[in-house]
Design a protein around this motif. Structure first.
Motif: not given
Length: 317
Positions: A169-178, A232-238
């Protein structure tokens, strides 16, 4: 080591909780079969068949068709423009689980008049990250693009998930932003797994108890992120994200006796640092997934009611 006591409301049930022991193919297969037999659509809507209907569909994903289940009120009382929608991303490791695991928010369909969707994704270690993340993002895109057909307002789309589902959930939210992707009105992170590291105080304090021990955590970390954390990156490990600005309002809750406690508190602090409205709850003496395993415990009821109250305020319901 000193640590807070487990909540007395949950103590008896905790003695019967199995650990996430999936370090061999045989154990993984057995655990997956157990989960798939226990968490079903019939069990999800049990007792609510008269008020909630469901539809199962296949939607396109990065690696082929993905199965989703869509829940709607049988007798909707809201116009489409007033109807919220929520995408649930399931937990389970992320090496086990199905779309009904952790779906504790079936009441949202009734109490909020919402349309809910829950989706499958590819599991590790057969499919390490970002497979699960990209599958989940594809589900988010599809749900947003089909909002009118599904019967909800795309400006009132909530993303939610617990444990590994909270990670996604946190990862897709970051992806949607970026990626300038779907608009997300809010995210609900329930005891989320946000960090690929396992060196916090809460892991040291509670790494010996079910359902997620430190040994289990290290196993599934290697499954999801690779032995050298190469996935592991900012999307898979927020928790790795340096900038959380521009994210939607966020709700985070976690148990005091959860191995993920400290990383969740740190993520809330990082969201506040970057100007994101965030509500954080730490439930005393509660272990990982307490409300899923013991839904009728008073503290579980409090946790579930608090999430709904936050959503009512966010959505203006």
């Amino acid at each position: 080591m000193l640590r807070p006591a487990l909540n007395s409301e949950l103590a008896e049930a905790h003695q019967k909780i199995p650990s996430l022991d999936v370090d061999t193919p045989e154990k993984r297969s057995s655990y997956r079969q157990f989960v798939n037999s226990l968490f079903t659509v019939e069990g999800t809507i049990k007792g609510k068949e008269d008020v909630i209907g469901y539809e199962e569909r296949d939607i396109p994903g990065p690696a082929g068709a993905m199965r989703v289940t869509i829940f709607r009120p049988k007798n909707p009382t809201r116009q489409v423009e007033d109807t919220p929608g929520f995408l649930h991303i399931h937990g389970g490791g992320p090496s086990t689980g199905n779309r009904f695991l952790g779906f504790t928010m079936i009441d949202w369909v009734e109490s909020l008049g919402a349309v809910g969707m829950t989706a499958e994704y590819r599991l590790a270690p057969e499919h390490p990250q970002p497979a699960a993340l990209e599958d989940s993002y594809a589900a988010l895109q599809w749900m947003s693009e089909h909002a009118t057909e599904l019967g909800f307002n795309p400006h009132k789309l909530i993303v939610c998930g617990g444990s590994a589902g909270g990670n996604l959930t946190a990862g897709v939210t970051l992806l949607a932003r970026d990626r300038s992707g779907p608009e997300i009105r809010g995210q609900v992170l329930m005891y989320p797994w946000l960090d690929d590291r396992a060196d916090s105080l809460s892991v040291q304090q509670f790494g010996d108890i079910a359902p997620v021990s430190k040994a289990d955590l290290l196993t599934v970390t290697n499954f999801a992120f690779g032995e050298h954390h190469e996935h592991a990156d900012m999307y898979t490990a927020p928790s790795r994200a340096k900038d959380l600005s521009g994210l939607p309002p966020t709700f985070i809750d976690v148990g005091e006796a959860d191995v993920f406690r400290d990383q969740d508190v740190a993520y809330a602090s990082a969201l506040w640092r970057d100007g994101v409205s965030t509500e954080l709850h730490v439930w005393p003496g509660s272990w990982h997934g307490f409300d899923l395993f013991v839904p009728d415990a008073p503290i579980s009821r409090r946790a579930m009611a608090t999430r709904v109250d936050w959503l009512r305020k966010l959505l203006g319901n």
